[in-house]
Design a protein around this motif. Structure first.
Motif, PDB file in Angstrom:
ATOM      1  N   THR A 179       0.668  -1.093   0.202  1.00  0.00           N
ATOM      2  CA  THR A 179      -0.322   0.239  -0.240  1.00  0.00           C
ATOM      3  C   THR A 179       0.892   1.130  -0.026  1.00  0.00           C
ATOM      4  N   ALA A 180       1.849   0.959   0.754  1.00  0.00           N
ATOM      5  CA  ALA A 180       2.516   2.123   0.587  1.00  0.00           C
ATOM      6  C   ALA A 180       3.862   2.846  -0.531  1.00  0.00           C
ATOM      7  N   CYS A 181       4.237   1.343  -0.964  1.00  0.00           N
ATOM      8  CA  CYS A 181       4.411   2.013  -2.562  1.00  0.00           C
ATOM      9  C   CYS A 181       3.830   2.107  -3.889  1.00  0.00           C
ATOM     10  N   GLY A 182       1.782   2.308  -3.367  1.00  0.00           N
ATOM     11  CA  GLY A 182       1.511   2.736  -4.208  1.00  0.00           C
ATOM     12  C   GLY A 182       0.418   1.163  -4.655  1.00  0.00           C
ATOM     13  N   GLY A 183       0.494   0.827  -4.250  1.00  0.00           N
ATOM     14  CA  GLY A 183      -0.541  -0.631  -4.437  1.00  0.00           C
ATOM     15  C   GLY A 183      -1.309  -0.306  -3.814  1.00  0.00           C
ATOM     16  N   ASP A 184      -2.495  -0.734  -4.811  1.00  0.00           N
ATOM     17  CA  ASP A 184      -4.263  -0.657  -3.785  1.00  0.00           C
ATOM     18  C   ASP A 184      -5.447  -2.124  -3.706  1.00  0.00           C
ATOM     19  N   ASP A 185      -4.947  -2.865  -2.501  1.00  0.00           N
ATOM     20  CA  ASP A 185      -5.026  -3.668  -1.654  1.00  0.00           C
ATOM     21  C   ASP A 185      -6.608  -3.634  -1.529  1.00  0.00           C
ATOM     22  N   ARG A 186      -7.062  -2.850  -1.559  1.00  0.00           N
ATOM     23  CA  ARG A 186      -8.181  -2.174  -0.703  1.00  0.00           C
ATOM     24  C   ARG A 186      -9.725  -2.480  -1.465  1.00  0.00           C
ATOM     25  N   PRO A 187     -10.320  -3.527  -1.227  1.00  0.00           N
ATOM     26  CA  PRO A 187     -11.639  -3.178  -1.433  1.00  0.00           C
ATOM     27  C   PRO A 187     -12.880  -1.995  -2.370  1.00  0.00           C
ATOM     28  N   THR A 188     -13.246  -2.587  -3.135  1.00  0.00           N
ATOM     29  CA  THR A 188     -14.393  -1.638  -3.774  1.00  0.00           C
ATOM     30  C   THR A 188     -15.329  -1.355  -2.740  1.00  0.00           C
ATOM     31  N   ALA A 189     -16.128  -0.413  -2.426  1.00  0.00           N
ATOM     32  CA  ALA A 189     -17.296   0.366  -1.579  1.00  0.00           C
ATOM     33  C   ALA A 189     -18.361  -1.410  -1.462  1.00  0.00           C
ATOM     34  N   ALA A 190     -18.236  -2.014  -2.554  1.00  0.00           N
ATOM     35  CA  ALA A 190     -19.448  -2.654  -3.363  1.00  0.00           C
ATOM     36  C   ALA A 190     -19.277  -3.845  -2.734  1.00  0.00           C
ATOM     37  N   GLU A 191     -17.537  -4.595  -2.101  1.00  0.00           N
ATOM     38  CA  GLU A 191     -17.040  -5.856  -1.626  1.00  0.00           C
ATOM     39  C   GLU A 191     -17.288  -5.628  -0.247  1.00  0.00           C
ATOM     40  N   TRP A 192     -16.948  -4.765  -0.082  1.00  0.00           N
ATOM     41  CA  TRP A 192     -16.824  -4.088   1.318  1.00  0.00           C
ATOM     42  C   TRP A 192     -17.868  -4.294   2.135  1.00  0.00           C
ATOM     43  N   ALA A 193     -18.990  -4.128   1.194  1.00  0.00           N
ATOM     44  CA  ALA A 193     -20.937  -3.081   2.561  1.00  0.00           C
ATOM     45  C   ALA A 193     -21.409  -4.321   2.554  1.00  0.00           C
ATOM     46  N   PRO A 194     -20.830  -5.433   1.921  1.00  0.00           N
ATOM     47  CA  PRO A 194     -21.674  -6.820   3.191  1.00  0.00           C
ATOM     48  C   PRO A 194     -21.016  -7.310   4.581  1.00  0.00           C
ATOM     49  N   VAL A 195     -19.913  -6.644   4.128  1.00  0.00           N
ATOM     50  CA  VAL A 195     -19.082  -7.541   5.183  1.00  0.00           C
ATOM     51  C   VAL A 195     -18.977  -6.643   6.288  1.00  0.00           C
ATOM     52  N   TRP A 196     -18.914  -4.914   6.311  1.00  0.00           N
ATOM     53  CA  TRP A 196     -20.021  -4.147   7.275  1.00  0.00           C
ATOM     54  C   TRP A 196     -20.811  -3.987   8.006  1.00  0.00           C
ATOM     55  N   ALA A 197     -22.158  -4.699   7.165  1.00  0.00           N
ATOM     56  CA  ALA A 197     -23.722  -5.345   6.907  1.00  0.00           C
ATOM     57  C   ALA A 197     -23.286  -5.981   8.403  1.00  0.00           C
ATOM     58  N   ALA A 198     -22.759  -7.504   7.731  1.00  0.00           N
ATOM     59  CA  ALA A 198     -22.332  -7.843   8.777  1.00  0.00           C
ATOM     60  C   ALA A 198     -22.038  -8.634  10.256  1.00  0.00           C
ATOM     61  N   GLU A 199     -20.523  -7.447   9.872  1.00  0.00           N
ATOM     62  CA  GLU A 199     -20.646  -6.768  11.762  1.00  0.00           C
ATOM     63  C   GLU A 199     -21.434  -5.953  12.216  1.00  0.00           C
TER      64      GLU A 199
END
Length: 116
Positions: free
Chosen positions: A8-28
């Motif tokens: 991430t620090a070197c410019g890689g983007d390992d972050r999920p999209t909002a659409a991918e992450w939203a169900p994980v957030w809803a489950a929590e």
């Protein structure tokens, strides 16, 4: 864990999209019962929830954007502390749930922004 941070620090983007992450957030969020259920369940329910919430940071990180990271940490820390302490005073519990809602609203707004 270090390798992901280095990418991430070197410019890689390992972050999920909002659409991918939203169900994980809803489950929590769904792991948190209502205040009435928490009061009725007492210490046994709280102890079960503490165990469930201990992995929240790992499940919720990385977030869709760096801007969401702090709010997610605030939400998970508050949720864990709330169920660990397991308040039996309805007024105190209501205050705790209100604060949890504030953190959740910040996260929801950040997810909406990341989705745009």
């Amino acid at each position: 864990m270090f390798a992901a941070g280095a990418l991430t620090a070197c410019g890689g983007d390992d972050r999920p999209t909002a659409a991918e992450w939203a169900p994980v957030w809803a489950a929590e969020q769904a792991r948190i019962p209502s205040a009435g259920e928490l009061l009725a369940g007492g210490r046994p329910l709280c102890d079960d929830l503490v165990a469930q919430l201990r992995g929240s940071d790992e499940r919720l990180q990385p977030t869709p954007s760096e801007a969401l990271d702090a709010a997610v940490v605030d939400w998970t820390d508050h949720a864990e502390a709330m169920v660990f302490e397991c308040p039996d005073d309805p007024i105190e519990l209501d205050d705790r749930y209100q604060q949890l809602g504030v953190f959740a609203a910040e996260i929801d707004a950040g997810v909406d922004e990341a989705a745009d």
